[in-house]
Design a protein around this motif. Structure first.
Motif, PDB file in Angstrom:
ATOM      1  N   CYS A 155       1.802  11.962  -1.921  1.00 40.78           N
ATOM      2  CA  CYS A 155       2.790  11.233  -1.110  1.00 40.78           C
ATOM      3  C   CYS A 155       2.105  10.224  -0.200  1.00 40.78           C
ATOM      4  O   CYS A 155       2.585   9.095  -0.038  1.00 40.78           O
ATOM      5  N   VAL A 156       0.991  10.628   0.398  1.00 42.18           N
ATOM      6  CA  VAL A 156       0.271   9.711   1.287  1.00 42.18           C
ATOM      7  C   VAL A 156      -0.271   8.534   0.471  1.00 42.18           C
ATOM      8  O   VAL A 156      -0.164   7.376   0.874  1.00 42.18           O
ATOM      9  N   ALA A 157      -0.806   8.826  -0.717  1.00 45.72           N
ATOM     10  CA  ALA A 157      -1.389   7.762  -1.547  1.00 45.72           C
ATOM     11  C   ALA A 157      -0.355   6.695  -1.923  1.00 45.72           C
ATOM     12  O   ALA A 157      -0.686   5.524  -2.042  1.00 45.72           O
ATOM     13  N   PHE A 158       0.889   7.110  -2.105  1.00 46.06           N
ATOM     14  CA  PHE A 158       1.925   6.148  -2.496  1.00 46.06           C
ATOM     15  C   PHE A 158       2.809   5.736  -1.321  1.00 46.06           C
ATOM     16  O   PHE A 158       3.880   5.157  -1.513  1.00 46.06           O
ATOM     17  N   ASP A 159       2.398   6.069  -0.105  1.00 45.50           N
ATOM     18  CA  ASP A 159       3.157   5.688   1.104  1.00 45.50           C
ATOM     19  C   ASP A 159       4.600   6.180   1.056  1.00 45.50           C
ATOM     20  O   ASP A 159       5.524   5.445   1.454  1.00 45.50           O
ATOM     21  N   LEU A 160       4.802   7.384   0.564  1.00 46.55           N
ATOM     22  CA  LEU A 160       6.183   7.860   0.409  1.00 46.55           C
ATOM     23  C   LEU A 160       6.832   8.264   1.731  1.00 46.55           C
ATOM     24  O   LEU A 160       7.972   8.714   1.761  1.00 46.55           O
ATOM     25  N   ASP A 161       6.083   8.089   2.820  1.00 45.90           N
ATOM     26  CA  ASP A 161       6.662   8.316   4.148  1.00 45.90           C
ATOM     27  C   ASP A 161       7.105   6.996   4.771  1.00 45.90           C
ATOM     28  O   ASP A 161       7.602   6.974   5.887  1.00 45.90           O
ATOM     29  N   LYS A 162       6.920   5.898   4.039  1.00 48.23           N
ATOM     30  CA  LYS A 162       7.256   4.593   4.627  1.00 48.23           C
ATOM     31  C   LYS A 162       8.418   3.941   3.887  1.00 48.23           C
ATOM     32  O   LYS A 162       8.604   4.186   2.697  1.00 48.23           O
ATOM     33  N   PRO A 163       9.177   3.090   4.585  1.00 49.07           N
ATOM     34  CA  PRO A 163      10.207   2.327   3.864  1.00 49.07           C
ATOM     35  C   PRO A 163       9.535   1.384   2.862  1.00 49.07           C
ATOM     36  O   PRO A 163       8.370   1.009   3.045  1.00 49.07           O
ATOM     37  N   ILE A 164      10.277   0.998   1.829  1.00 50.05           N
ATOM     38  CA  ILE A 164       9.701   0.232   0.724  1.00 50.05           C
ATOM     39  C   ILE A 164       8.913  -1.010   1.180  1.00 50.05           C
ATOM     40  O   ILE A 164       7.829  -1.285   0.682  1.00 50.05           O
ATOM     41  N   GLU A 165       9.460  -1.720   2.162  1.00 45.33           N
ATOM     42  CA  GLU A 165       8.813  -2.983   2.600  1.00 45.33           C
ATOM     43  C   GLU A 165       7.416  -2.727   3.148  1.00 45.33           C
ATOM     44  O   GLU A 165       6.575  -3.615   3.142  1.00 45.33           O
ATOM     45  N   LYS A 166       7.189  -1.523   3.659  1.00 46.71           N
ATOM     46  CA  LYS A 166       5.902  -1.272   4.322  1.00 46.71           C
ATOM     47  C   LYS A 166       4.864  -0.630   3.409  1.00 46.71           C
ATOM     48  O   LYS A 166       3.778  -0.280   3.841  1.00 46.71           O
ATOM     49  N   ARG A 167       5.213  -0.441   2.122  1.00 46.94           N
ATOM     50  CA  ARG A 167       4.247   0.223   1.232  1.00 46.94           C
ATOM     51  C   ARG A 167       3.275  -0.769   0.652  1.00 46.94           C
ATOM     52  O   ARG A 167       3.647  -1.907   0.377  1.00 46.94           O
ATOM     53  N   LYS A 168       2.046  -0.282   0.437  1.00 50.76           N
ATOM     54  CA  LYS A 168       1.100  -1.171  -0.251  1.00 50.76           C
ATOM     55  C   LYS A 168       1.310  -0.991  -1.749  1.00 50.76           C
ATOM     56  O   LYS A 168       1.426   0.121  -2.247  1.00 50.76           O
ATOM     57  N   ASN A 169       1.425  -2.107  -2.453  1.00 49.66           N
ATOM     58  CA  ASN A 169       1.655  -2.004  -3.895  1.00 49.66           C
ATOM     59  C   ASN A 169       0.387  -2.328  -4.662  1.00 49.66           C
ATOM     60  O   ASN A 169      -0.436  -3.058  -4.225  1.00 49.66           O
TER      61      ASN A 169
END
Ligand code: ASP
Ligand code: MG
Length: 411
Positions: free
Chosen positions: A397-411
């Protein structure tokens, strides 16, 4: 007038105060100019209580009688709900599944819907009434009461929305929507705004329990928009819809954890035509539901075959495999029960590279060994030690930023 189906789960109608609150929601929707059809579940833990009552009298109750009994829970809710609407000054009428011709097959306790008679509901809506339908139940062609399987009221609601041509099916529940993963394990899991039917189906089959998976199948087939939202807060929840292009922009939509599973490996099976067919014919005969299957050729003579199953099928699976072991010349059978499966799901992985790399990297960094890897077009699953399952989910979850809203995730 546009129709909305609103489904209230057991916790949202647990007592009089909650029924009143749910009724207020319905009234608000009516005031906004919609015709409303309500589907409700049994109050609180009532279905569990009815199951316990049955088992107290008979350890193996006849399934027809079980359905006759369990369907009463929902019937109580909808009539009470109609009374709450009546006293608030709104005309309402409640129906059982049978009364609106919710026709199912005759497989008691897990019946499937065959057809729905929408006329009676339309007739009542046209008279300006709010229509309430008891969830989870129907009747077979001989008028026996049937139920759709635990959690089946979601399916009633979506099926009704499809049959009535409703604009949307709202599912009111005790969480504020679908989360990227189980918030009980990963507390900071973000709420998902929008998810596709296919992703939701993968997540449901991988252990996410917010929605009955038959309901999602129905929604996909008839293109019904589902809105999962909180019954206590006025927030927007999660929309489950067909795939829209921007969904592919998200690397991973969610992650799941599945325990209660086992893996059987047949080591050194003769590498020749018909052996896999023989093994799985035995498993089918023993009614074992098989999840993922992995077979690899280890030489021109031998192959290894592994598959995962629900833990409750383990005894039956071992027995079935034991019967065929010699016939396929299997060298040894290896069983693991101390495992769990961590998966990531997302339509975005069809068009992005590096998803597997990031998942395996996160597990490596957390020093978690991967037992088996399986994939589909929109899913990657890793089997890990059960004792490390929560840690593995968190790392992913941390690796995919699953605690953040979509706009704030690193892709
Ligand atoms: N009351 C049924 C159950 O508890 C159906 C539902 O709630 O959807 O499983
Ligand atoms: Mg439910």
């Amino acid at each position: 007038m546009a129709i909305i189906v609103q489904k209230f789960g057991g916790t949202s109608v647990a007592d009089a105060q909650k029924i009143r609150r749910a009724a207020d929601r319905v009234i608000k929707t009516v005031k906004n100019g919609f015709a409303v059809v309500v589907v409700a579940s049994a109050r609180g833990k009532q279905t569990d209580q009815l199951v316990a009552d049955a088992l107290e009298l008979n350890p193996n109750p006849p399934k027809r009688e079980m359905d006759q009994l369990l369907s009463t829970g929902e019937q109580q809710t909808v009539s009470l709900f109609a009374m709450a609407l009546d006293t608030a000054g709104y005309k309402a009428i409640s129906f059982t599944g049978g009364q609106i011709r919710m026709i199912t097959d005759n497989v008691h306790t897990k019946a499937r819907i065959k057809s729905i008679g929408a006329e009676r509901i339309h007739e009542q809506l046209n008279k300006g009434r709010i229509v309430l339908v008891a969830g989870f139940q129907g009747i077979d062609e001989n008028e026996n009461i049937t139920t759709l399987g635990r959690g089946g009221s979601d399916t009633t609601a979506v099926a009704l929305a499809a049959a009535l041509g409703a604009d949307e099916c709202e599912i009111y529940t005790d969480v504020d929507g679908i989360h990227t993963t189980d918030p009980r394990v990963f507390k900071t899991a973000a709420k998902i705004e929008q998810i596709s039917y296919n992703e939701m189906l993968e997540m449901a089959s991988l252990g996410a329990t917010v929605l009955h998976s038959r309901a999602v199948e129905f929604a996909k087939k008839y293109d019904v928009k589902i809105h999962v939202r909180s019954s206590s807060e006025e927030t927007e929840g999660t929309m489950i819809t067909h795939e829209v292009p921007q969904m592919e922009g998200v690397l991973v939509s969610g992650a799941t954890i599945q325990k209660d599973m086992a893996k059987l490996s047949l080591v050194g099976v003769d590498n020749k035509p018909g052996n896999a067919a023989k093994i799985f014919a035995h498993l089918a005969k023993a009614k074992v539901v098989v999840n993922d299957i992995v077979q690899t050729e280890v030489s021109s003579e031998k192959a290894n075959l592994s598959f995962t199953i629900g833990i409750s099928d383990l005894t039956a699976a071992k027995e079935a495999v034991g019967q065929i072991k010699d016939e396929v010349n299997c060298e040894s059978i290896f069983t693991r029960e101390d495992i769990a499966e961590i998966s990531v799901v997302g339509v975005g992985m069809r068009t992005h590279y590096g998803v597997a790399d990031r998942m395996f990297g996160a597990l490596a960094e957390a020093k978690i060994n991967i037992d088996t890897i399986t994939t589909s077009e929109i899913r990657i699953s890793c089997i890990v030690d059960k004792a490390q399952a929560e840690k593995a989910l968190e790392a992913v979850c941390v690796a995919f930023d699953l605690d953040k809203p979509i706009e704030k995730r690193k892709n």
